[in-house]
Design a protein around this motif. Structure first.
Motif, PDB file in Angstrom:
ATOM      1  N   GLU A  15       9.084  -3.485  -6.754  1.00  0.00           N
ATOM      2  CA  GLU A  15       8.814  -2.112  -6.340  1.00  0.00           C
ATOM      3  C   GLU A  15       8.855  -1.996  -4.820  1.00  0.00           C
ATOM      4  OE1 GLU A  15       5.757   1.327  -7.655  1.00  0.00           O
ATOM      5  OE2 GLU A  15       4.812  -0.399  -6.683  1.00  0.00           O
ATOM      6  N   LEU A  16       8.248  -2.950  -4.135  1.00  0.00           N
ATOM      7  CA  LEU A  16       8.264  -2.943  -2.673  1.00  0.00           C
ATOM      8  C   LEU A  16       9.681  -3.131  -2.144  1.00  0.00           C
ATOM      9  CD1 LEU A  16       5.047  -5.065  -1.992  1.00  0.00           C
ATOM     10  CD2 LEU A  16       5.316  -2.595  -1.712  1.00  0.00           C
ATOM     11  N   GLY A  17      10.534  -3.802  -2.941  1.00  0.00           N
ATOM     12  CA  GLY A  17      11.930  -3.987  -2.570  1.00  0.00           C
ATOM     13  C   GLY A  17      12.823  -2.830  -2.979  1.00  0.00           C
ATOM     14  N   GLY A  18      12.240  -1.814  -3.634  1.00  0.00           N
ATOM     15  CA  GLY A  18      13.007  -0.633  -3.989  1.00  0.00           C
ATOM     16  C   GLY A  18      13.786  -0.719  -5.276  1.00  0.00           C
ATOM     17  N   VAL A  19      13.529  -1.732  -6.099  1.00  0.00           N
ATOM     18  CA  VAL A  19      14.313  -1.932  -7.324  1.00  0.00           C
ATOM     19  C   VAL A  19      13.709  -1.188  -8.513  1.00  0.00           C
ATOM     20  CG1 VAL A  19      15.172  -3.651  -8.971  1.00  0.00           C
ATOM     21  CG2 VAL A  19      15.138  -4.147  -6.528  1.00  0.00           C
ATOM     22  N   VAL A  20      12.396  -1.175  -8.619  1.00  0.00           N
ATOM     23  CA  VAL A  20      11.729  -0.497  -9.726  1.00  0.00           C
ATOM     24  C   VAL A  20      10.628   0.401  -9.187  1.00  0.00           C
ATOM     25  CG1 VAL A  20      12.200  -2.419 -11.316  1.00  0.00           C
ATOM     26  CG2 VAL A  20       9.983  -2.296 -10.131  1.00  0.00           C
ATOM     27  N   GLU A  21      10.142   1.261 -10.061  1.00  0.00           N
ATOM     28  CA  GLU A  21       8.988   2.097  -9.746  1.00  0.00           C
ATOM     29  C   GLU A  21       7.931   1.840 -10.806  1.00  0.00           C
ATOM     30  OE1 GLU A  21       7.634   6.794  -9.447  1.00  0.00           O
ATOM     31  OE2 GLU A  21       9.735   6.272  -9.787  1.00  0.00           O
ATOM     32  N   VAL A  22       6.742   1.450 -10.373  1.00  0.00           N
ATOM     33  CA  VAL A  22       5.645   1.194 -11.300  1.00  0.00           C
ATOM     34  C   VAL A  22       4.782   2.446 -11.367  1.00  0.00           C
ATOM     35  CG1 VAL A  22       3.676  -0.274 -11.858  1.00  0.00           C
ATOM     36  CG2 VAL A  22       5.664  -1.251 -10.680  1.00  0.00           C
ATOM     37  N   ARG A  23       4.718   3.052 -12.542  1.00  0.00           N
ATOM     38  CA  ARG A  23       3.934   4.269 -12.731  1.00  0.00           C
ATOM     39  C   ARG A  23       2.731   3.925 -13.602  1.00  0.00           C
ATOM     40  NH1 ARG A  23       8.944   8.190 -14.581  1.00  0.00           N
ATOM     41  NH2 ARG A  23      10.357   7.690 -12.822  1.00  0.00           N
TER      42      ARG A  23
END
Length: 232
Positions: free
Chosen positions: A64-72
């Motif tokens: 997520e910090l690398g911009g690959v996924v979004e944790v909701r």
């Protein structure tokens, strides 16, 4: 930097969260998941990758910090618009669960030593940190500082400057992974339990009960670990 140190750094094993992050990226590529696609549940991913829930969460947050996924929180993990091949997974020192494991080794014994060695002034400093945590319960920044002060006050109460340095070092390892993990998974129940845990640790130290202080600190750190790891 010495030659031995440089060689050691070149041959060091990669952080587990980076390994897990790379494996999740491979899964996204292999399954040709498009932006907006929802990843399998944590339980399914952990089983598929044969890793613990704790390691999985670290890997997901790194992505997520690398911009690959979004944790909701409460919804799941989704593929971001950025291609997985362009990930810039952060390398910011030890992962959160490495730090918690080290703290469990160090701070449990520090609590027992504090029970033997704490001066009246040292006990007052621990109490002051507990009271400040209770006062700042709704102010996350102040509450975090009071939490740090509590654990450092216990280290100071041991009378061992080396232990103070070690505890301070471990607290300074709270990197971007740690803060995002805490933001996502810290619950109100954990916050209230932490206040009760700190009171129990203080009481054991104040009554000079080393085994009880050790046990109370261990229960506290294990509670935090379980919460952040999703009960793993």
């Amino acid at each position: 930097m010495s030659g031995v140190q440089a060689q050691s750094e070149r041959t060091a094993e990669p952080r587990m969260y980076r390994v897990v992050a790379e494996r999740i990226q491979e899964l996204i590529r292999e399954q040709r998941m498009e932006p907006g696609a929802r990843l399998p549940s944590e339980r399914e991913l952990a089983a598929a990758l044969q890793v613990s829930r704790a390691s999985l969460r670290e890997g997901l947050i790194a992505l997520e910090l690398g911009g690959v996924v979004e944790v909701r929180s409460g919804s799941g993990v989704y593929v971001s618009a950025r291609p997985a091949s362009q990930a810039d997974v952060p390398e910011g020192g030890p992962g959160p669960f490495e730090v918690l494991s080290a703290r469990n080794l160090i701070e449990t014994e520090a609590a027992a030593m504090a029970a033997r060695n704490a001066s009246p002034a040292a006990l007052q400093a621990i109490l002051a940190a507990v009271l400040e945590m209770e006062r700042s319960h709704e102010d996350r920044s102040s509450n975090e500082q009071a939490d740090r002060n509590f654990h450092l006050a216990i280290a100071h109460a041991t009378g061992n400057a080396a232990l103070v340095g070690v505890v301070d070092y471990l607290w300074r390892q709270r990197n971007s992974l740690w803060h995002r993990l805490k933001e996502l998974y810290r619950t109100e129940e954990l916050r209230l339990s932490t206040l009760r845990d700190h009171r129990a640790i203080l009481e054991a130290i104040a009554t000079r009960d080393g085994p009880a202080a050790r046990r109370a600190m261990r229960l506290h750190l294990e509670r935090v670990t379980r919460t952040f790891a999703g009960g793993a």
